[in-house]
Motif scaffolding. Structure first.
Motif, short mmCIF file in Angstrom:
data_model
loop_
_atom_site.label_atom_id
_atom_site.label_comp_id
_atom_site.label_asym_id
_atom_site.label_seq_id
_atom_site.Cartn_x
_atom_site.Cartn_y
_atom_site.Cartn_z
N ASP A 19 54.44 74.53 61.89
CA ASP A 19 54.48 75.78 62.07
C ASP A 19 54.57 76.20 63.56
O ASP A 19 54.13 77.61 63.89
N ARG A 20 54.27 75.23 64.38
CA ARG A 20 54.01 75.40 65.84
C ARG A 20 54.99 76.11 66.41
O ARG A 20 54.97 76.70 67.49
N HIS A 21 56.33 76.30 65.92
CA HIS A 21 57.36 76.99 66.32
C HIS A 21 57.27 78.30 66.02
O HIS A 21 58.18 79.24 66.47
N VAL A 22 56.14 78.84 65.30
CA VAL A 22 56.16 80.19 64.89
C VAL A 22 55.28 81.08 65.36
O VAL A 22 54.41 80.51 65.58
N LEU A 23 55.67 82.08 65.77
CA LEU A 23 54.54 83.20 66.60
C LEU A 23 54.29 84.33 65.43
O LEU A 23 55.24 84.99 65.01
N ILE A 55 58.76 78.19 70.79
CA ILE A 55 58.57 79.24 69.91
C ILE A 55 60.01 79.85 69.54
O ILE A 55 60.92 79.84 70.39
N THR A 56 60.42 79.64 68.10
CA THR A 56 61.77 79.93 67.83
C THR A 56 61.84 80.82 66.45
O THR A 56 62.90 81.16 66.06
N GLU A 57 60.79 81.26 65.84
CA GLU A 57 60.42 82.16 64.96
C GLU A 57 59.53 83.07 64.90
O GLU A 57 58.40 82.54 65.61
N GLY A 58 59.66 84.25 64.24
CA GLY A 58 58.35 85.30 64.41
C GLY A 58 57.98 85.51 62.81
O GLY A 58 58.97 85.59 62.16
N ARG A 59 56.84 85.92 62.67
CA ARG A 59 56.60 86.45 61.38
C ARG A 59 55.56 87.59 61.57
O ARG A 59 54.64 87.64 62.83
N VAL A 60 55.16 88.50 60.69
CA VAL A 60 54.25 89.59 60.80
C VAL A 60 53.29 89.28 59.55
O VAL A 60 53.60 88.94 58.48
N LEU A 61 52.12 89.39 60.08
CA LEU A 61 51.05 89.19 58.87
C LEU A 61 50.03 90.42 59.13
O LEU A 61 49.49 90.52 59.90
N LEU A 73 42.41 84.87 62.15
CA LEU A 73 42.40 84.34 63.49
C LEU A 73 41.65 83.06 63.53
O LEU A 73 42.20 82.09 64.30
N ARG A 74 40.64 82.88 62.80
CA ARG A 74 39.71 81.50 62.82
C ARG A 74 40.50 80.61 62.01
O ARG A 74 40.46 79.30 62.52
N ARG A 75 41.36 80.80 61.28
CA ARG A 75 42.06 79.85 60.43
C ARG A 75 43.52 79.52 60.98
O ARG A 75 44.20 78.60 60.69
N GLY A 76 43.81 80.23 62.24
CA GLY A 76 45.15 79.89 62.96
C GLY A 76 46.32 80.55 62.21
O GLY A 76 47.35 80.22 62.59
N ARG A 77 45.78 81.37 61.33
CA ARG A 77 46.96 82.07 60.57
C ARG A 77 47.71 83.14 61.41
O ARG A 77 48.81 83.60 61.08
N VAL A 78 47.01 83.92 62.45
CA VAL A 78 47.63 84.81 63.17
C VAL A 78 47.40 84.36 64.82
O VAL A 78 46.30 83.93 64.98
N ASP A 79 48.46 84.56 65.44
CA ASP A 79 48.44 84.23 66.96
C ASP A 79 48.05 85.41 67.94
O ASP A 79 47.67 85.14 68.97
N TRP A 80 48.79 86.38 67.58
CA TRP A 80 48.58 87.62 68.31
C TRP A 80 48.35 88.93 67.55
O TRP A 80 49.02 89.12 66.53
N VAL A 234 44.85 87.41 71.50
CA VAL A 234 45.39 86.03 71.00
C VAL A 234 44.22 85.40 70.42
O VAL A 234 42.93 85.55 70.75
N ARG A 235 44.39 84.65 69.30
CA ARG A 235 43.33 83.70 68.61
C ARG A 235 42.83 82.73 69.91
O ARG A 235 43.51 82.40 70.71
N ALA A 236 41.61 82.23 69.49
CA ALA A 236 40.86 81.52 70.49
C ALA A 236 41.53 80.08 70.94
O ALA A 236 41.47 79.70 71.94
N ASP A 237 42.20 79.65 69.83
CA ASP A 237 42.88 78.10 70.05
C ASP A 237 44.17 78.22 70.18
O ASP A 237 44.86 77.23 70.23
N LEU A 238 45.01 79.27 70.56
CA LEU A 238 46.39 79.20 70.99
C LEU A 238 46.72 78.57 72.15
O LEU A 238 46.01 78.49 73.05
N ARG A 239 47.72 77.83 71.94
CA ARG A 239 48.25 76.82 73.17
C ARG A 239 48.40 77.53 74.41
O ARG A 239 48.92 78.80 74.41
#
Length: 298
Positions: A19-23, A55-61, A73-80, A234-239
């Protein structure tokens, strides 16, 4: 290629490695369906401009509250995440989220809270509210809960939650209750149901939230220092390359005609601004205040 933006309403499983291609853009909401289009519009603009960093895909959570969003955020489920200031500070404290940008909405990047009473009230300053009642909006509000609560504590007042306008606080304390909307706060004060109300200076100037006929009977007794209106995190470990490119795209959006409608839908955003020393200083004070409210009130 079609740029896909998906709405996720249910708690997701652990994020897959591929899922690294998903924001993923997140927001705390009690009405996800209403907020989805506001978030989706900006993602539709941002995602095609992130291809160079994969990044080629976006999702809303959506999350139901700050605790759930911190978990995402801690689990890396949300980037921004886009949030009001007090909630953003809590996400920094709970999940190590990093500040990305300041958000300007309708040309306003900072505002302040006003305390107000009836014009004929004997209350002249917030210290006079001891033994009296104050209407706030909800615990999710920065201007109509968190900042006023910090202000009361700093003034040496002891807040006590009440169930309704008919209740009175314990001797020596200040009673607070939730009116749920800014208009209700104005009406409750004007009708004498509570002794004072709190919300932002923008709400005070808004005729839909403080109609002129009501405001004529009201008087501001205290104004707080300014604080940021909204923040992007942004989450703490975002690339790093993703974080840096996202910052660039958002900073440039106000000058791009293609972004105009997306920004308008994104909660009336006029532009994004870089983080500066003034902002950091304001947030330092707010962080300490939020921690105090959580320890002494909630």
């Amino acid at each position: 290629m079609a740029w896909a933006v998906l709405l996720v309403l249910l708690p997701p499983a652990a994020r897959a490695v591929d899922d690294r291609h998903v924001l993923v853009l997140g927001r705390i909401s009690d009405d996800p369906a209403a907020h989805y289009d506001q978030l989706k519009a900006l993602l539709d603009y941002v995602v095609p401009r992130m291809r160079e960093v994969g990044i080629t895909e976006g999702r809303v959570l959506m999350a139901r509250d700050a605790q759930q969003m911190a978990s995402y955020l801690r689990r890396g489920r949300v980037d921004w995440v886009t949030e009001t200031t007090s909630t953003a500070v809590q996400l920094q404290q709970r999940a190590g989220a990093r500040l990305l940008l300041l958000t300007e909405r309708s040309g306003v990047s900072r505002y302040h809270t006003v305390f107000f009473t009836r014009r004929d009230s004997p209350v002249r300053r917030i210290e006079d509210l001891r033994g009296r009642t104050v209407a706030m909006q909800s615990t999710a509000s920065t201007s109509a809960y968190m900042v006023p609560m910090i202000t009361l504590l700093e003034a040496g007042l002891e807040p006590e939650i009440l169930l309704g306008p008919d209740e009175r606080p314990s001797p020596g304390r200040i009673g607070y209750l939730f009116a749920r909307s800014e208009l209700n706060i104005s009406v409750w004060v004007q009708k004498g149901l509570v002794d004072a109300g709190v919300f932002s200076n923008l709400d005070w100037e808004d005729p839909q939230r403080t109609p002129p006929a009501l405001r004529a009977d009201l008087r501001i007794i205290h104004q707080t220092p300014e604080y940021p209106r909204a923040l992007e995190l942004v989450r703490a470990d975002l690339r790093p390359e993703v974080e840096n490119r996202l910052r660039e795209v958002l900073l440039q959006a106000a000058d791009d005609p293609e972004a105009r409608e997306a920004l308008r839908l994104f909660f009336g955003t006029s532009r994004f601004l870089p983080v500066d020393a003034r902002l950091e200083q304001a947030l330092d004070g707010l962080r300490a205040g939020v921690a105090r409210v959580r320890a002494e009130v909630e």
